[in-house]
Design a protein around this motif. Sequence first.
Motif, PDB file in Angstrom:
ATOM      1  N   VAL A  12     -33.393  -3.497 -23.058  1.00 26.51           N
ATOM      2  CA  VAL A  12     -33.339  -2.608 -21.898  1.00 26.51           C
ATOM      3  C   VAL A  12     -34.411  -1.536 -22.052  1.00 26.51           C
ATOM      4  O   VAL A  12     -34.569  -0.963 -23.127  1.00 26.51           O
ATOM      5  CB  VAL A  12     -31.949  -1.933 -21.802  1.00 26.51           C
ATOM      6  N   LEU A  13     -35.137  -1.274 -20.987  1.00 25.71           N
ATOM      7  CA  LEU A  13     -36.141  -0.226 -20.946  1.00 25.71           C
ATOM      8  C   LEU A  13     -35.748   0.747 -19.848  1.00 25.71           C
ATOM      9  O   LEU A  13     -35.612   0.355 -18.686  1.00 25.71           O
ATOM     10  CB  LEU A  13     -37.529  -0.812 -20.652  1.00 25.71           C
ATOM     11  N   TYR A  14     -35.546   2.000 -20.215  1.00 25.61           N
ATOM     12  CA  TYR A  14     -35.203   3.017 -19.222  1.00 25.61           C
ATOM     13  C   TYR A  14     -36.485   3.524 -18.572  1.00 25.61           C
ATOM     14  O   TYR A  14     -37.465   3.802 -19.259  1.00 25.61           O
ATOM     15  CB  TYR A  14     -34.497   4.212 -19.882  1.00 25.61           C
ATOM     16  N   VAL A  15     -36.487   3.647 -17.250  1.00 25.36           N
ATOM     17  CA  VAL A  15     -37.570   4.270 -16.506  1.00 25.36           C
ATOM     18  C   VAL A  15     -36.962   5.470 -15.806  1.00 25.36           C
ATOM     19  O   VAL A  15     -36.058   5.326 -14.980  1.00 25.36           O
ATOM     20  CB  VAL A  15     -38.210   3.307 -15.478  1.00 25.36           C
ATOM     21  N   VAL A  16     -37.451   6.663 -16.165  1.00 22.73           N
ATOM     22  CA  VAL A  16     -36.823   7.909 -15.731  1.00 22.73           C
ATOM     23  C   VAL A  16     -37.836   8.771 -14.992  1.00 22.73           C
ATOM     24  O   VAL A  16     -38.948   8.988 -15.486  1.00 22.73           O
ATOM     25  CB  VAL A  16     -36.278   8.682 -16.955  1.00 22.73           C
ATOM     26  N   LEU A  26     -28.569  10.755 -18.818  1.00 18.47           N
ATOM     27  CA  LEU A  26     -29.254   9.806 -19.703  1.00 18.47           C
ATOM     28  C   LEU A  26     -28.419   9.512 -20.942  1.00 18.47           C
ATOM     29  O   LEU A  26     -28.323   8.360 -21.384  1.00 18.47           O
ATOM     30  CB  LEU A  26     -30.617  10.353 -20.121  1.00 18.47           C
ATOM     31  N   LYS A  27     -27.823  10.552 -21.492  1.00 15.82           N
ATOM     32  CA  LYS A  27     -26.978  10.375 -22.673  1.00 15.82           C
ATOM     33  C   LYS A  27     -25.799   9.460 -22.343  1.00 15.82           C
ATOM     34  O   LYS A  27     -25.460   8.558 -23.109  1.00 15.82           O
ATOM     35  CB  LYS A  27     -26.479  11.734 -23.169  1.00 15.82           C
ATOM     36  N   LYS A  28     -25.185   9.681 -21.195  1.00 13.85           N
ATOM     37  CA  LYS A  28     -24.052   8.860 -20.775  1.00 13.85           C
ATOM     38  C   LYS A  28     -24.481   7.403 -20.557  1.00 13.85           C
ATOM     39  O   LYS A  28     -23.774   6.472 -20.940  1.00 13.85           O
ATOM     40  CB  LYS A  28     -23.448   9.433 -19.495  1.00 13.85           C
ATOM     41  N   ALA A  29     -25.655   7.203 -19.952  1.00 13.33           N
ATOM     42  CA  ALA A  29     -26.167   5.847 -19.735  1.00 13.33           C
ATOM     43  C   ALA A  29     -26.430   5.153 -21.063  1.00 13.33           C
ATOM     44  O   ALA A  29     -26.107   3.969 -21.240  1.00 13.33           O
ATOM     45  CB  ALA A  29     -27.445   5.901 -18.906  1.00 13.33           C
ATOM     46  N   LYS A  30     -26.991   5.874 -22.028  1.00 14.46           N
ATOM     47  CA  LYS A  30     -27.249   5.294 -23.347  1.00 14.46           C
ATOM     48  C   LYS A  30     -25.947   4.923 -24.039  1.00 14.46           C
ATOM     49  O   LYS A  30     -25.825   3.846 -24.629  1.00 14.46           O
ATOM     50  CB  LYS A  30     -28.047   6.245 -24.225  1.00 14.46           C
ATOM     51  N   SER A  32     -23.181   4.137 -22.668  1.00 14.13           N
ATOM     52  CA  SER A  32     -22.642   2.977 -21.962  1.00 14.13           C
ATOM     53  C   SER A  32     -23.332   1.691 -22.425  1.00 14.13           C
ATOM     54  O   SER A  32     -22.686   0.670 -22.661  1.00 14.13           O
ATOM     55  CB  SER A  32     -22.820   3.165 -20.454  1.00 14.13           C
ATOM     56  N   MET A  33     -24.638   1.751 -22.582  1.00  6.50           N
ATOM     57  CA  MET A  33     -25.393   0.585 -23.054  1.00  6.50           C
ATOM     58  C   MET A  33     -25.042   0.260 -24.510  1.00  6.50           C
ATOM     59  O   MET A  33     -24.944  -0.910 -24.883  1.00  6.50           O
ATOM     60  CB  MET A  33     -26.899   0.814 -22.933  1.00  6.50           C
ATOM     61  N   ASP A  34     -24.846   1.285 -25.320  1.00  5.59           N
ATOM     62  CA  ASP A  34     -24.440   1.075 -26.719  1.00  5.59           C
ATOM     63  C   ASP A  34     -23.099   0.344 -26.782  1.00  5.59           C
ATOM     64  O   ASP A  34     -22.935  -0.594 -27.561  1.00  5.59           O
ATOM     65  CB  ASP A  34     -24.342   2.404 -27.470  1.00  5.59           C
ATOM     66  N   LEU A  35     -22.159   0.774 -25.953  1.00  8.69           N
ATOM     67  CA  LEU A  35     -20.841   0.136 -25.928  1.00  8.69           C
ATOM     68  C   LEU A  35     -20.929  -1.317 -25.467  1.00  8.69           C
ATOM     69  O   LEU A  35     -20.142  -2.166 -25.905  1.00  8.69           O
ATOM     70  CB  LEU A  35     -19.887   0.919 -25.017  1.00  8.69           C
ATOM     71  N   ALA A  36     -21.906  -1.614 -24.611  1.00  8.76           N
ATOM     72  CA  ALA A  36     -22.082  -2.977 -24.107  1.00  8.76           C
ATOM     73  C   ALA A  36     -22.858  -3.843 -25.097  1.00  8.76           C
ATOM     74  O   ALA A  36     -22.994  -5.036 -24.902  1.00  8.76           O
ATOM     75  CB  ALA A  36     -22.806  -2.950 -22.766  1.00  8.76           C
ATOM     76  N   GLY A  37     -23.361  -3.217 -26.169  1.00 10.39           N
ATOM     77  CA  GLY A  37     -24.130  -3.960 -27.168  1.00 10.39           C
ATOM     78  C   GLY A  37     -25.564  -4.237 -26.754  1.00 10.39           C
ATOM     79  O   GLY A  37     -26.200  -5.140 -27.282  1.00 10.39           O
ATOM     80  N   ALA A  38     -26.083  -3.453 -25.815  1.00  3.56           N
ATOM     81  CA  ALA A  38     -27.453  -3.655 -25.332  1.00  3.56           C
ATOM     82  C   ALA A  38     -28.461  -3.170 -26.378  1.00  3.56           C
ATOM     83  O   ALA A  38     -28.218  -2.199 -27.089  1.00  3.56           O
ATOM     84  CB  ALA A  38     -27.666  -2.891 -24.033  1.00  3.56           C
ATOM     85  N   ARG A  39     -29.579  -3.858 -26.437  1.00  2.00           N
ATOM     86  CA  ARG A  39     -30.677  -3.455 -27.310  1.00  2.00           C
ATOM     87  C   ARG A  39     -31.614  -2.587 -26.472  1.00  2.00           C
ATOM     88  O   ARG A  39     -32.268  -3.068 -25.545  1.00  2.00           O
ATOM     89  CB  ARG A  39     -31.413  -4.681 -27.823  1.00  2.00           C
ATOM     90  N   ILE A  40     -31.678  -1.303 -26.791  1.00  3.93           N
ATOM     91  CA  ILE A  40     -32.514  -0.372 -26.037  1.00  3.93           C
ATOM     92  C   ILE A  40     -33.908  -0.370 -26.657  1.00  3.93           C
ATOM     93  O   ILE A  40     -34.081  -0.048 -27.832  1.00  3.93           O
ATOM     94  CB  ILE A  40     -31.901   1.045 -26.029  1.00  3.93           C
ATOM     95  N   LEU A  41     -34.897  -0.754 -25.852  1.00  4.37           N
ATOM     96  CA  LEU A  41     -36.275  -0.852 -26.329  1.00  4.37           C
ATOM     97  C   LEU A  41     -37.014   0.475 -26.263  1.00  4.37           C
ATOM     98  O   LEU A  41     -37.890   0.737 -27.071  1.00  4.37           O
ATOM     99  CB  LEU A  41     -37.034  -1.897 -25.507  1.00  4.37           C
ATOM    100  N   GLY A  42     -36.664   1.298 -25.289  1.00  4.95           N
ATOM    101  CA  GLY A  42     -37.344   2.577 -25.154  1.00  4.95           C
ATOM    102  C   GLY A  42     -37.193   3.141 -23.764  1.00  4.95           C
ATOM    103  O   GLY A  42     -36.344   2.715 -22.993  1.00  4.95           O
ATOM    104  N   ALA A  43     -38.078   4.113 -23.470  1.00  5.02           N
ATOM    105  CA  ALA A  43     -38.016   4.782 -22.174  1.00  5.02           C
ATOM    106  C   ALA A  43     -39.422   5.121 -21.693  1.00  5.02           C
ATOM    107  O   ALA A  43     -40.329   5.318 -22.497  1.00  5.02           O
ATOM    108  CB  ALA A  43     -37.184   6.057 -22.276  1.00  5.02           C
ATOM    109  N   VAL A  44     -39.561   5.178 -20.377  1.00  2.00           N
ATOM    110  CA  VAL A  44     -40.806   5.574 -19.732  1.00  2.00           C
ATOM    111  C   VAL A  44     -40.489   6.777 -18.855  1.00  2.00           C
ATOM    112  O   VAL A  44     -39.525   6.751 -18.088  1.00  2.00           O
ATOM    113  CB  VAL A  44     -41.366   4.428 -18.852  1.00  2.00           C
ATOM    114  N   LEU A  45     -41.295   7.830 -18.964  1.00  4.58           N
ATOM    115  CA  LEU A  45     -41.120   9.019 -18.136  1.00  4.58           C
ATOM    116  C   LEU A  45     -42.165   8.986 -17.035  1.00  4.58           C
ATOM    117  O   LEU A  45     -43.366   8.993 -17.295  1.00  4.58           O
ATOM    118  CB  LEU A  45     -41.273  10.287 -18.972  1.00  4.58           C
ATOM    119  N   ASN A  46     -41.712   8.914 -15.788  1.00  2.86           N
ATOM    120  CA  ASN A  46     -42.607   8.859 -14.623  1.00  2.86           C
ATOM    121  C   ASN A  46     -42.671  10.199 -13.913  1.00  2.86           C
ATOM    122  O   ASN A  46     -41.748  10.996 -13.986  1.00  2.86           O
ATOM    123  CB  ASN A  46     -42.092   7.834 -13.605  1.00  2.86           C
TER     124      ASN A  46
END
Length: 64
Positions: A12-16, A26-30, A32-46
């Motif tokens: 998963v890549l967050y685009v913010v 953002l903390k809540k979204a992370k 949630s993804m942790d609980l789902a077992g998602a692999r977070i690759l990083g984030a992009v700030l636009n």
Amino acid sequence: DTKLLSSAVDGVLYVVGAGKVSRQALKKAKESMDLAGARILGAVLNNKRLSKAEQHYYYYGYDN
């Protein structure tokens, strides 16, 4: 649902948007993804506004 999709992809890549999403959201979204077992690759700030000094540094840093 994002949590369902996260289990079907490699990561998963967050685009913010700067100034559009709170740190708490953002903390809540992370979490949630942790609980789902998602692999977070990083984030992009636009849409980050740069000061004149930052614009010069950005240009200079990538011009060479």
